[in-house]
Every structure is written in C-alpha cells, then in structure tokens.
Design a protein around this motif. Structure first.
Motif, PDB file in Angstrom:
ATOM      1  N   HIS A 325       3.607  -6.223   2.820  1.00  0.00           N
ATOM      2  CA  HIS A 325       2.627  -5.191   3.161  1.00  0.00           C
ATOM      3  C   HIS A 325       1.970  -5.475   4.510  1.00  0.00           C
ATOM      4  N   VAL A 326       1.373  -4.433   5.061  1.00  0.00           N
ATOM      5  CA  VAL A 326       0.619  -4.573   6.305  1.00  0.00           C
ATOM      6  C   VAL A 326      -0.647  -5.384   6.033  1.00  0.00           C
ATOM      7  N   LEU A 327      -0.963  -6.294   6.937  1.00  0.00           N
ATOM      8  CA  LEU A 327      -2.162  -7.122   6.814  1.00  0.00           C
ATOM      9  C   LEU A 327      -3.219  -6.619   7.796  1.00  0.00           C
ATOM     10  N   LYS A 328      -4.439  -6.423   7.302  1.00  0.00           N
ATOM     11  CA  LYS A 328      -5.526  -5.900   8.133  1.00  0.00           C
ATOM     12  C   LYS A 328      -6.558  -6.989   8.410  1.00  0.00           C
ATOM     13  N   LEU A 329      -7.135  -6.951   9.600  1.00  0.00           N
ATOM     14  CA  LEU A 329      -8.161  -7.919   9.991  1.00  0.00           C
ATOM     15  C   LEU A 329      -9.477  -7.595   9.276  1.00  0.00           C
ATOM     16  N   VAL A 330     -10.021  -8.584   8.564  1.00  0.00           N
ATOM     17  CA  VAL A 330     -11.290  -8.398   7.865  1.00  0.00           C
ATOM     18  C   VAL A 330     -12.164  -9.630   8.067  1.00  0.00           C
ATOM     19  N   MET A 331     -13.464  -9.426   7.906  1.00  0.00           N
ATOM     20  CA  MET A 331     -14.405 -10.543   7.912  1.00  0.00           C
ATOM     21  C   MET A 331     -14.586 -11.011   6.482  1.00  0.00           C
ATOM     22  N   ALA A 332     -14.359 -12.296   6.233  1.00  0.00           N
ATOM     23  CA  ALA A 332     -14.445 -12.846   4.875  1.00  0.00           C
ATOM     24  C   ALA A 332     -15.357 -14.059   4.882  1.00  0.00           C
ATOM     25  N   LYS A 333     -16.224 -14.162   3.848  1.00  0.00           N
ATOM     26  CA  LYS A 333     -17.099 -15.326   3.741  1.00  0.00           C
ATOM     27  C   LYS A 333     -16.296 -16.607   3.601  1.00  0.00           C
ATOM     28  N   ALA A 334     -15.335 -16.572   2.684  1.00  0.00           N
ATOM     29  CA  ALA A 334     -14.504 -17.744   2.434  1.00  0.00           C
ATOM     30  C   ALA A 334     -13.256 -17.289   1.698  1.00  0.00           C
ATOM     31  N   TYR A 335     -12.149 -17.964   1.964  1.00  0.00           N
ATOM     32  CA  TYR A 335     -10.900 -17.617   1.291  1.00  0.00           C
ATOM     33  C   TYR A 335      -9.947 -18.796   1.411  1.00  0.00           C
ATOM     34  N   VAL A 336      -8.814 -18.712   0.723  1.00  0.00           N
ATOM     35  CA  VAL A 336      -7.764 -19.719   0.828  1.00  0.00           C
ATOM     36  C   VAL A 336      -6.552 -19.049   1.448  1.00  0.00           C
ATOM     37  N   CYS A 337      -6.090 -19.593   2.552  1.00  0.00           N
ATOM     38  CA  CYS A 337      -4.927 -19.042   3.243  1.00  0.00           C
ATOM     39  C   CYS A 337      -3.680 -19.240   2.371  1.00  0.00           C
ATOM     40  N   ASP A 338      -2.940 -18.156   2.138  1.00  0.00           N
ATOM     41  CA  ASP A 338      -1.769 -18.237   1.270  1.00  0.00           C
ATOM     42  C   ASP A 338      -0.585 -18.914   1.950  1.00  0.00           C
ATOM     43  N   PHE A 339      -0.666 -19.175   3.244  1.00  0.00           N
ATOM     44  CA  PHE A 339       0.414 -19.889   3.923  1.00  0.00           C
ATOM     45  C   PHE A 339       0.158 -21.399   3.946  1.00  0.00           C
ATOM     46  N   CYS A 351      -4.441  -8.385   2.734  1.00  0.00           N
ATOM     47  CA  CYS A 351      -3.649  -7.295   2.203  1.00  0.00           C
ATOM     48  C   CYS A 351      -4.499  -6.411   1.295  1.00  0.00           C
ATOM     49  N   ASP A 352      -4.444  -5.102   1.511  1.00  0.00           N
ATOM     50  CA  ASP A 352      -5.175  -4.162   0.670  1.00  0.00           C
ATOM     51  C   ASP A 352      -4.528  -3.983  -0.699  1.00  0.00           C
ATOM     52  N   VAL A 353      -3.246  -4.278  -0.770  1.00  0.00           N
ATOM     53  CA  VAL A 353      -2.482  -4.008  -1.987  1.00  0.00           C
ATOM     54  C   VAL A 353      -2.540  -5.179  -2.968  1.00  0.00           C
ATOM     55  N   CYS A 354      -2.409  -6.374  -2.450  1.00  0.00           N
ATOM     56  CA  CYS A 354      -2.403  -7.552  -3.318  1.00  0.00           C
ATOM     57  C   CYS A 354      -3.335  -8.627  -2.753  1.00  0.00           C
TER      58      CYS A 354
END
Length: 369
Positions: A325-339, A351-354
C-alpha cells in the motif's frame, strides 16, 4: 472543641480512617498542648450496645447515648454525612484535616486561608527544601544505589528491608535535597497499580537517561508515590533510576494538593530557580522526549519549528517495495518501525490500510534490501 459524628456500621475503609483519626488526634494534642484540643463523640449508632462497642476504641470523650440528642445536634450543626467533624466555631473540619492533617489546627477560616497562601507561595516558586523537605527530613531516597551513586557521590547508603522479610534485604541511598538546587526538577506522580504509569515511566526513563548524559546532570526526577502500600512503593522505586519522597512522609500528600493532582501519571516541571515551568510535563515528555529540555515555551517553539522543517523536507507519500500500500507521512508520538524493529518518534511513513510504520531513515534501506 470538635464534635465528631459517626456510627459503627460504615463503608469499607472506615477502619483505616479511624486509625488515621486517632493518630491525628494524638499528634495535634501533643504538638499544641492537650488543653487546647478536645474531641467529643456524638454517636449515630442505632442502640447503646453498638455505641459502647464503637466508643471503647476511641481516645476522646463522648456524650451519653441519646437518640433525641443526636437529632438536635445534627440539626444544629447541619450534619448531612458521616463521618463529620464540626468545630464549635461552625467550621467543618473534615475537609481541612483531609487536606492538611495536623497543620489544619485550629480549624478556622483564617487558618485555612493561611495554609492556602503557603501552598500558593510554594507553587509559584521558592526554596526547594521548603517544597520537598519536612519535619527535619532534608533528604530523598532511591532504590537503585549503583546508578545513583554515579550522580551523587556524597550519598549515604542504608540497609533496608524492602519487601518485609529478612531474605529480601536491599540497600537504598539518601541524597540531600540541597544537592538538587540549581537543577531542573520533574515531580513524577504515579502508582504501581496504574497501567498508564508503567507506559509513561518507560518514556520518562528514556528521556531521563539521555538528559543525564547530555546536560551535565542538570536534570533530576523526584517520584511522588500514590502507591497503596509501602511494599508496593518499595517495589516501584527499585526499578526507577531517580529519587523519591519517602513513602511515610506527608510531603507526598502535600505535593498532590499543592499542584492539584487529580489524575496520574502526572509530571510537574520545576525550573532551577524553584518556579513551576509546566504542570503538564507528561505531555511534553510523551510528545518530544528529551528534545523538550529545558521545557520552556521558547524551547517547545524551537522543537516544533525544527520538526516542521524536517517534515517539509520529506515526501508526503511514497510507495515502498516492502509494502503493497501507499505510505503517507504522518506525525506520530511513538511507534515501532516495521523494517528495523526500533522505536521511532515524530515523523513516520504510515499505512492507512494496515498497521505498518516505516521510519524515514529506513526508506532507502528498504529500497535496497
């Protein structure tokens, strides 16, 4: 003279409150003189047998059991709930005692105004020892000796029975409050029973360790416990790298009142000069981490400008060979990079979908992987 109205059958927890009331009664009489305070019980029990069972464990006086007298005094002093403590100057002392303990004596409107003025002075800024010390205690404690020893070489180590058994003896250390003068202080209010506190503690630890190593130790956290027992408190601080108010010290309750703490976790930030920088320090740490230091309005504006500039230099969306899916730039407090499986903050390609997040620095790495 105070009139104390109560009855034998009360909601759970009243026994603890009665023990606290007896302790407070003895403390006040000892500090101001026995001749200056007396409590008189007006029993609201249903019969004289209940009254005698109730009164036998109380250290103060009581009027004889009399239902008609109960009714007359309740009407005279507008008693609408139990327990109720009314001083003969018509001030309801229960609220004052709950907030200020023995310091509330003599329970007058003037004394209430004096205490509120003292709180306001501490909240607006002053000497750190006036805020954190009490009754001759001029130190803070911690349960992690080795780490804190590096920060405060002049500490004092004590052997302490942490968890109530001889097989679990640990060491704690004491640090003089005077050693914190000139530092930015975070007053962390939390409890081991509170799940959101566990999450925030991890965020605070990350910022704390970074600031200790990059600011010449000019930042410190002081834990103000809302734990439900001393054993929980001891377990709690054993996993914290910072300092704490001793559990049995009333300063914990004083600080909650002074800074009007209604919900936890909470973080109040104190400037090096003793003034309050922010009461919403939790949001600053959650949003910006160590970048927010020294937590002033100007610094937050700088951080937000820097983040906007970083965002302006990134594409608003992209396709990635590792994700369909297309990946969109967002501001996030905290997350774990899936790569890379590492924690990220601020900008993410999401990703908006998953539930997929990619750190901006991993974009080129995924393309070449």
């Amino acid at each position: 003279v105070g009139q104390f109205d109560t009855r034998t059958e009360e909601p759970p927890g009243r026994n603890t409150e009665r023990e606290r009331d007896r302790e407070l009664y003895n403390t006040v009489r000892k500090s101001v003189g026995e001749e200056k305070l007396e409590i008189i019980l007006v029993s609201m029990d249903r019969d004289e047998t209940e009254f005698r069972q109730h009164y036998i464990c109380m250290p103060w006086l009581a009027v004889p059991f009399d239902v008609k007298l109960q009714q007359r005094l309740s009407k005279l002093y507008h008693v609408r709930h139990l327990p109720s403590l009314v001083t003969l100057n018509q001030e309801d002392a229960v609220g004052l005692i709950q907030e200020y303990g023995a310091d509330a004596f003599p329970f007058t409107k003037k004394r209430k105004e004096e205490l509120k003025a003292i709180d306001e002075a501490k909240r607006q800024g002053g000497k750190l020892d006036e805020l954190l010390a009490r009754g001759g205690r001029d130190y803070l404690v911690s349960g992690i000796c080795k780490e804190a020893c590096n920060h405060y070489p002049e500490h004092h180590i004590l052997t302490w029975n942490f968890f109530g058994s001889s097989s679990s003896v640990e060491r704690i250390f004491l640090v003089w409050i005077s050693e914190l003068v000139g530092k930015t202080i975070g007053l962390y209010f939390g409890g081991n029973w509170c799940p959101p506190c566990h999450k925030f503690v991890e965020q605070l630890k990350e910022a704390y360790h970074e600031l200790i190593s990059t600011t010449n130790q000019s930042f410190e956290v002081v834990f103000v416990s809302t734990d439900k027992g001393e054993e929980d408190f001891n377990r709690h601080i054993s996993n914290m790298p910072w300092l704490a108010i001793p559990y049995k010290d009333k300063t914990r309750q004083d600080l909650c009142r002074i800074f009007d703490i209604k919900r936890i976790p909470a973080l109040v930030l104190i400037a090096p000069n003793g003034s309050t920088i922010r009461a919403n320090g939790r949001a600053m740490i959650s949003l910006y981490g160590a970048m927010a230091y020294p937590f002033t309005e100007s610094r937050i504006a700088e951080v937000e400008a820097l983040l906007r500039k970083q965002g302006d230099g990134l594409p608003q969306q992209l396709s990635n060979p590792k994700h369909e899916h297309v990946l969109k730039l967002v501001m996030a407090k905290a997350y774990v990079c899936d790569f890379c499986q590492k924690h990220g903050r601020f900008w993410s390609f999401s990703c908006d979908v998953c539930d997929y997040d990619l750190h901006p620095t991993c974009v080129d790495r995924t393309a070449g992987a």
